[in-house]
Design a protein around this motif. Sequence first.
Motif, short mmCIF file in Angstrom:
data_model
loop_
_atom_site.label_atom_id
_atom_site.label_comp_id
_atom_site.label_asym_id
_atom_site.label_seq_id
_atom_site.Cartn_x
_atom_site.Cartn_y
_atom_site.Cartn_z
N GLU A 80 39.49 60.92 -19.22
CA GLU A 80 38.59 60.84 -20.36
C GLU A 80 37.14 61.08 -19.97
N SER A 81 36.71 60.47 -18.93
CA SER A 81 35.32 60.56 -18.50
C SER A 81 35.26 60.95 -17.04
N LYS A 82 34.24 61.68 -16.72
CA LYS A 82 34.01 62.00 -15.31
C LYS A 82 32.51 61.87 -15.09
N ILE A 83 32.15 60.87 -14.34
CA ILE A 83 30.75 60.59 -14.06
C ILE A 83 30.58 60.66 -12.56
N VAL A 84 29.61 61.43 -12.11
CA VAL A 84 29.41 61.60 -10.68
C VAL A 84 28.00 61.15 -10.29
N VAL A 85 27.90 60.60 -9.10
CA VAL A 85 26.61 60.25 -8.54
C VAL A 85 26.04 61.54 -7.94
N VAL A 86 24.82 61.88 -8.34
CA VAL A 86 24.19 63.09 -7.82
C VAL A 86 23.02 62.78 -6.89
N ARG A 87 22.57 61.53 -6.91
CA ARG A 87 21.47 61.13 -6.02
C ARG A 87 21.48 59.62 -5.87
N ASN A 88 21.25 59.16 -4.66
CA ASN A 88 21.12 57.74 -4.36
C ASN A 88 19.84 57.54 -3.57
N GLU A 89 19.00 56.63 -4.02
CA GLU A 89 17.80 56.26 -3.27
C GLU A 89 17.92 54.78 -2.93
N ILE A 90 17.57 54.44 -1.70
CA ILE A 90 17.64 53.03 -1.32
C ILE A 90 16.45 52.70 -0.41
N ASP A 91 15.85 51.57 -0.68
CA ASP A 91 14.79 51.03 0.15
C ASP A 91 15.30 49.73 0.75
N TYR A 92 15.29 49.66 2.06
CA TYR A 92 15.75 48.47 2.76
C TYR A 92 14.56 47.53 2.98
N ARG A 93 14.74 46.26 2.65
CA ARG A 93 13.65 45.28 2.78
C ARG A 93 13.89 44.31 3.93
N SER A 94 15.11 43.78 4.03
CA SER A 94 15.45 42.85 5.11
C SER A 94 16.97 42.86 5.30
N PRO A 95 17.45 42.45 6.46
CA PRO A 95 18.89 42.54 6.72
C PRO A 95 19.69 41.39 6.10
N ALA A 96 20.94 41.69 5.86
CA ALA A 96 21.92 40.65 5.49
C ALA A 96 22.89 40.52 6.66
N ARG A 97 23.49 39.34 6.76
CA ARG A 97 24.38 39.04 7.89
C ARG A 97 25.72 38.50 7.39
N PHE A 98 26.68 38.46 8.29
CA PHE A 98 28.02 37.95 7.97
C PHE A 98 27.92 36.59 7.29
N GLY A 99 28.65 36.47 6.17
CA GLY A 99 28.72 35.21 5.43
C GLY A 99 27.64 35.02 4.39
N ASP A 100 26.60 35.85 4.40
CA ASP A 100 25.53 35.70 3.41
C ASP A 100 26.08 35.95 2.00
N LEU A 101 25.61 35.14 1.06
CA LEU A 101 25.92 35.36 -0.35
C LEU A 101 24.74 36.12 -0.94
N LEU A 102 25.06 37.26 -1.57
CA LEU A 102 24.02 38.13 -2.09
C LEU A 102 24.09 38.20 -3.62
N ASP A 103 22.92 38.16 -4.25
CA ASP A 103 22.81 38.44 -5.68
C ASP A 103 22.62 39.94 -5.83
N VAL A 104 23.39 40.53 -6.75
CA VAL A 104 23.30 41.96 -7.03
C VAL A 104 22.88 42.10 -8.49
N TYR A 105 21.64 42.48 -8.71
CA TYR A 105 21.11 42.70 -10.06
C TYR A 105 21.29 44.17 -10.40
N THR A 106 21.75 44.45 -11.62
CA THR A 106 22.05 45.82 -12.02
C THR A 106 21.59 46.07 -13.45
#
Length: 154
Positions: A58-84
């Motif tokens: 029915e739908s075909k949606i493709v990612v054509v570009r991804n931009e990411i800025d890294y601020r600080s590292p995450a480590r094993f076991g960390d709980l992360l909030d993902v805002y979208t």
Amino acid sequence: MLDKSKFKFKTQVRVRNYEIDWQGIVHNANYLLYCEVGRVAYLEHIGVKIDINSIQHESKIVVVRNEIDYRSPARFGDLLDVYTRISFIRDTSFAFEGILEHANSKMPIAENVSFHVWLDFRTNRPMQVPVEFRNVIRKFEGENALITIPQTLI
């Protein structure tokens, strides 16, 4: 930096052991996976149908570009909030924004903007983002998303 006050949706992910690189931090590519988890959860939350039939027929949606800025590292076991959120919808494309932060400390981890194009599943050519999708996003995001109306829909 992205304006977190414009985000109405949040989900969480916990860093797993196999997502860590030899430095003991999350491998850079995995941050994009966390943003994808956020995008899928966002769409499910607002009632957009996501299943194998809709994706393949029915739908075909493709990612054509991804931009990411890294601020600080995450480590094993960390709980992360993902805002979208979806920040804009144009004629055949739209953009998701994502913010990753440590759930407890609120320390910023990364920011992502991904650009998507809606394709006709038969021809693989760009097509207008459907009116139904625009309306769902407009209802959820309100004034926080710039949603243009193509001339053919007026």
